[in-house]
Design a protein around this motif. Sequence first.
Motif, PDB file in Angstrom:
ATOM      1  N   TYR A 168       0.841  -1.197   0.000  1.00 28.71           N
ATOM      2  CA  TYR A 168       0.000   0.000   0.000  1.00 28.71           C
ATOM      3  C   TYR A 168       0.874   1.245   0.000  1.00 28.71           C
ATOM      4  CZ  TYR A 168      -4.166  -2.781   0.911  1.00 28.71           C
ATOM      5  OH  TYR A 168      -5.200  -3.678   0.800  1.00 28.71           O
ATOM      6  N   LYS A 169       0.364   2.294  -0.627  1.00 23.54           N
ATOM      7  CA  LYS A 169       1.089   3.562  -0.653  1.00 23.54           C
ATOM      8  C   LYS A 169       1.152   4.164   0.752  1.00 23.54           C
ATOM      9  CE  LYS A 169      -0.712   4.502  -5.302  1.00 23.54           C
ATOM     10  NZ  LYS A 169      -1.626   5.365  -6.103  1.00 23.54           N
ATOM     11  N   LYS A 170       2.236   4.825   1.028  1.00 24.63           N
ATOM     12  CA  LYS A 170       2.430   5.453   2.329  1.00 24.63           C
ATOM     13  C   LYS A 170       1.715   6.796   2.373  1.00 24.63           C
ATOM     14  CE  LYS A 170       6.076   6.888   5.541  1.00 24.63           C
ATOM     15  NZ  LYS A 170       7.547   6.997   5.742  1.00 24.63           N
ATOM     16  N   THR A 171       0.885   6.998   3.394  1.00 23.19           N
ATOM     17  CA  THR A 171       0.190   8.273   3.585  1.00 23.19           C
ATOM     18  C   THR A 171       0.249   8.660   5.061  1.00 23.19           C
ATOM     19  OG1 THR A 171      -1.997   7.321   4.066  1.00 23.19           O
ATOM     20  CG2 THR A 171      -1.422   7.625   1.746  1.00 23.19           C
ATOM     21  N   ARG A 172      -0.326   9.806   5.397  1.00 23.54           N
ATOM     22  CA  ARG A 172      -0.348  10.277   6.777  1.00 23.54           C
ATOM     23  C   ARG A 172      -1.596   9.839   7.534  1.00 23.54           C
ATOM     24  NH1 ARG A 172       3.451  14.112   7.956  1.00 23.54           N
ATOM     25  NH2 ARG A 172       4.623  14.972   6.205  1.00 23.54           N
ATOM     26  N   ASN A 173      -2.462   9.086   6.881  1.00 20.31           N
ATOM     27  CA  ASN A 173      -3.669   8.602   7.556  1.00 20.31           C
ATOM     28  C   ASN A 173      -3.306   7.740   8.758  1.00 20.31           C
ATOM     29  OD1 ASN A 173      -5.850   6.180   7.694  1.00 20.31           O
ATOM     30  ND2 ASN A 173      -6.855   8.106   7.164  1.00 20.31           N
ATOM     31  N   PHE A 174      -4.057   7.842   9.843  1.00 21.01           N
ATOM     32  CA  PHE A 174      -3.701   7.162  11.083  1.00 21.01           C
ATOM     33  C   PHE A 174      -3.736   5.641  10.959  1.00 21.01           C
ATOM     34  CE2 PHE A 174      -8.225   6.940  11.233  1.00 21.01           C
ATOM     35  CZ  PHE A 174      -8.582   5.944  12.134  1.00 21.01           C
ATOM     36  N   LEU A 175      -4.515   5.095  10.015  1.00 24.98           N
ATOM     37  CA  LEU A 175      -4.580   3.657   9.827  1.00 24.98           C
ATOM     38  C   LEU A 175      -3.449   3.122   8.953  1.00 24.98           C
ATOM     39  CD1 LEU A 175      -8.402   3.117   9.173  1.00 24.98           C
ATOM     40  CD2 LEU A 175      -7.129   2.403  11.198  1.00 24.98           C
ATOM     41  N   ASN A 176      -2.833   3.999   8.178  1.00 24.61           N
ATOM     42  CA  ASN A 176      -1.900   3.571   7.146  1.00 24.61           C
ATOM     43  C   ASN A 176      -0.718   2.752   7.654  1.00 24.61           C
ATOM     44  OD1 ASN A 176       0.666   4.396   5.240  1.00 24.61           O
ATOM     45  ND2 ASN A 176      -1.217   4.078   4.081  1.00 24.61           N
ATOM     46  N   PRO A 177      -0.028   3.162   8.731  1.00 19.71           N
ATOM     47  CA  PRO A 177       1.124   2.356   9.177  1.00 19.71           C
ATOM     48  C   PRO A 177       0.754   0.915   9.523  1.00 19.71           C
ATOM     49  CG  PRO A 177       1.180   4.520  10.202  1.00 19.71           C
ATOM     50  CD  PRO A 177      -0.154   4.403   9.526  1.00 19.71           C
ATOM     51  N   PHE A 178      -0.367   0.725  10.228  1.00 13.56           N
ATOM     52  CA  PHE A 178      -0.727  -0.643  10.593  1.00 13.56           C
ATOM     53  C   PHE A 178      -1.170  -1.442   9.377  1.00 13.56           C
ATOM     54  CE2 PHE A 178      -3.821  -3.914  11.749  1.00 13.56           C
ATOM     55  CZ  PHE A 178      -2.987  -4.725  12.498  1.00 13.56           C
ATOM     56  N   ILE A 179      -1.917  -0.841   8.460  1.00  8.68           N
ATOM     57  CA  ILE A 179      -2.338  -1.553   7.254  1.00  8.68           C
ATOM     58  C   ILE A 179      -1.121  -2.015   6.459  1.00  8.68           C
ATOM     59  CG2 ILE A 179      -3.483  -1.295   5.017  1.00  8.68           C
ATOM     60  CD1 ILE A 179      -5.509   0.536   6.383  1.00  8.68           C
ATOM     61  N   ARG A 180      -0.127  -1.159   6.341  1.00  3.16           N
ATOM     62  CA  ARG A 180       1.102  -1.532   5.629  1.00  3.16           C
ATOM     63  C   ARG A 180       1.864  -2.616   6.388  1.00  3.16           C
ATOM     64  NH1 ARG A 180       4.122   3.167   5.964  1.00  3.16           N
ATOM     65  NH2 ARG A 180       5.714   2.224   4.628  1.00  3.16           N
ATOM     66  N   PHE A 181       1.891  -2.503   7.718  1.00  2.84           N
ATOM     67  CA  PHE A 181       2.547  -3.519   8.543  1.00  2.84           C
ATOM     68  C   PHE A 181       1.870  -4.888   8.352  1.00  2.84           C
ATOM     69  CE2 PHE A 181       2.805  -6.001  12.443  1.00  2.84           C
ATOM     70  CZ  PHE A 181       4.155  -5.936  12.757  1.00  2.84           C
ATOM     71  N   GLU A 182       0.546  -4.902   8.429  1.00  2.00           N
ATOM     72  CA  GLU A 182      -0.197  -6.157   8.274  1.00  2.00           C
ATOM     73  C   GLU A 182       0.007  -6.749   6.886  1.00  2.00           C
ATOM     74  OE1 GLU A 182      -3.479  -8.494   6.742  1.00  2.00           O
ATOM     75  OE2 GLU A 182      -3.304  -6.346   6.342  1.00  2.00           O
ATOM     76  N   THR A 183       0.074  -5.905   5.868  1.00  2.00           N
ATOM     77  CA  THR A 183       0.290  -6.370   4.497  1.00  2.00           C
ATOM     78  C   THR A 183       1.653  -7.028   4.356  1.00  2.00           C
ATOM     79  OG1 THR A 183      -1.137  -4.618   3.637  1.00  2.00           O
ATOM     80  CG2 THR A 183       0.376  -5.652   2.078  1.00  2.00           C
ATOM     81  N   ILE A 184       2.666  -6.456   4.989  1.00  2.00           N
ATOM     82  CA  ILE A 184       4.010  -7.035   4.929  1.00  2.00           C
ATOM     83  C   ILE A 184       4.055  -8.359   5.681  1.00  2.00           C
ATOM     84  CG2 ILE A 184       6.401  -6.710   5.693  1.00  2.00           C
ATOM     85  CD1 ILE A 184       6.063  -3.736   5.060  1.00  2.00           C
ATOM     86  N   LYS A 185       3.449  -8.416   6.862  1.00  2.00           N
ATOM     87  CA  LYS A 185       3.425  -9.675   7.610  1.00  2.00           C
ATOM     88  C   LYS A 185       2.713 -10.768   6.809  1.00  2.00           C
ATOM     89  CE  LYS A 185       3.533 -10.490  11.799  1.00  2.00           C
ATOM     90  NZ  LYS A 185       4.342 -11.315  12.735  1.00  2.00           N
ATOM     91  N   THR A 186       1.602 -10.421   6.181  1.00  2.00           N
ATOM     92  CA  THR A 186       0.872 -11.377   5.358  1.00  2.00           C
ATOM     93  C   THR A 186       1.733 -11.859   4.198  1.00  2.00           C
ATOM     94  OG1 THR A 186      -1.254 -10.361   5.923  1.00  2.00           O
ATOM     95  CG2 THR A 186      -1.195 -11.737   3.954  1.00  2.00           C
ATOM     96  N   ALA A 187       2.432 -10.905   3.554  1.00  2.00           N
ATOM     97  CA  ALA A 187       3.289 -11.256   2.426  1.00  2.00           C
ATOM     98  C   ALA A 187       4.441 -12.160   2.858  1.00  2.00           C
ATOM     99  CB  ALA A 187       3.837  -9.990   1.774  1.00  2.00           C
ATOM    100  N   ILE A 188       5.038 -11.863   3.994  1.00  2.00           N
ATOM    101  CA  ILE A 188       6.126 -12.711   4.499  1.00  2.00           C
ATOM    102  C   ILE A 188       5.633 -14.137   4.682  1.00  2.00           C
ATOM    103  CG2 ILE A 188       7.591 -13.169   6.507  1.00  2.00           C
ATOM    104  CD1 ILE A 188       7.893 -10.131   6.830  1.00  2.00           C
ATOM    105  N   ASN A 189       4.424 -14.288   5.204  1.00  2.00           N
ATOM    106  CA  ASN A 189       3.873 -15.627   5.440  1.00  2.00           C
ATOM    107  C   ASN A 189       3.593 -16.364   4.135  1.00  2.00           C
ATOM    108  OD1 ASN A 189       3.888 -15.732   8.276  1.00  2.00           O
ATOM    109  ND2 ASN A 189       2.001 -14.555   8.416  1.00  2.00           N
ATOM    110  N   TYR A 190       2.875 -15.732   3.192  1.00  2.00           N
ATOM    111  CA  TYR A 190       2.487 -16.495   2.000  1.00  2.00           C
ATOM    112  C   TYR A 190       3.643 -16.665   1.023  1.00  2.00           C
ATOM    113  CZ  TYR A 190       1.551 -12.395  -1.137  1.00  2.00           C
ATOM    114  OH  TYR A 190       1.642 -11.280  -1.932  1.00  2.00           O
ATOM    115  N   LEU A 191       4.565 -15.706   0.971  1.00  2.00           N
ATOM    116  CA  LEU A 191       5.733 -15.865   0.099  1.00  2.00           C
ATOM    117  C   LEU A 191       6.703 -16.898   0.673  1.00  2.00           C
ATOM    118  CD1 LEU A 191       6.362 -12.129  -0.889  1.00  2.00           C
ATOM    119  CD2 LEU A 191       5.374 -13.928  -2.322  1.00  2.00           C
ATOM    120  N   SER A 192       6.863 -16.897   1.993  1.00  2.00           N
ATOM    121  CA  SER A 192       7.718 -17.905   2.634  1.00  2.00           C
ATOM    122  C   SER A 192       7.169 -19.307   2.413  1.00  2.00           C
ATOM    123  CB  SER A 192       7.832 -17.630   4.137  1.00  2.00           C
ATOM    124  OG  SER A 192       8.478 -16.412   4.400  1.00  2.00           O
TER     125      SER A 192
END
Length: 372
Positions: A168-192
């Motif tokens: 996800y694109k980086k923005t200043r929205n308060f939800l954005n950091p966690f959404i990006r964090f969750e997306t990376i964790k999900t990607a680490i799991n399914y790519l691994s």
Amino acid sequence: METYLHYALFISLQFCFLIQLYFLIANQSKLNKFKPVESLPEVLIPVSVIISARNEANNLRENLPSILEQNYPDFEVVVINDCSYDASGDVLDEMKEKYPRLKVVTITEHDRFKTGKKFALTLGIKAAKNEYLLFTDADCVPASDNWITYMAANFTKPAQIVLGYSPYKKTRNFLNPFIRFETIKTAINYLSAAVRGDAYMGIGRNLAYTKTLFFGAKGFAAHMHVISGDDDLFVNQNATADNTAIEMNPDSFVYTDAKTTLNSLFRQKKRHFGVGKLYKARHRRILSIDAASGFLFYILLTLCLVFNFEPLLAAGLFMFRLIFQLIIYNKLFKRLDGKGLLWYLPFFDAIYYIYLNTFGLIGTFIKTTQWK
């Protein structure tokens, strides 16, 4: 009696700690050993990019040119205009005059037959002239004009499915950091998991497979009754150790905008988690153990600290796990465009496991009735 309860509490914490350590070492660390292709490969196979769009006029106008102007010798872009009642049709008509690579499939609403994304994609796949299919969404934009090249290069190997990454694109929205964090964790799991030869899901914003595989598996027939799952359920049911590859070059990433409100995020995640119950049994089991052990680890850790039972040992387990996470995640977060998010790890990791269990339950018991 109270002492026995304390010991049971601490032993349970240790058990959850060991399970979490196993997932870190046996699963997620494998992705660190994967080396993406650095130099631009030479690929000549014909590719059909397929996009299903419903009321996406603005997104099509903004993002479609970056796909139609890809630096690739032989490709077409098939856009399914799925019962849109905005200006999507007009936008696509204008673009067809400028881009001969663009092919439009139009679906009109039927009074008695309600279509969904899987129906739209099936029509797009049938309309595609090429064997190799690359999927994304109307609200997505490739990181570079070599996106098709990097994804298609994996088909030169004995692969029928290629799993890409879509941050996800980086923005200043308060939800954005966690959404990006969750997306990376999900990607680490399914790519691994794919690297280990046990792929269980993919992301439809950046996913490729062959037409032969699609029709050989009878398309989405096995889960057509479920509104979501055109990406992860198809991969879950058809991926094998021999037919699946992953692509992690930064130029192969496909970016999109994250949700900006809790309500829109809730609707999206309810839809995504609703298909998990249809995964293969071993995948459901593995994902459930990871989610439950992570959640219980933080609950038991909190209880040990609150009731002052072996607080130093409990804190030591937390620090030991955190250090292992930092060692394994440091390189992966950088490669997946989340370098700065590691600072949030101690806080976001706890939220992540609460989130997994919450939406897992919601997805199990609440049915989603529309894909958009």
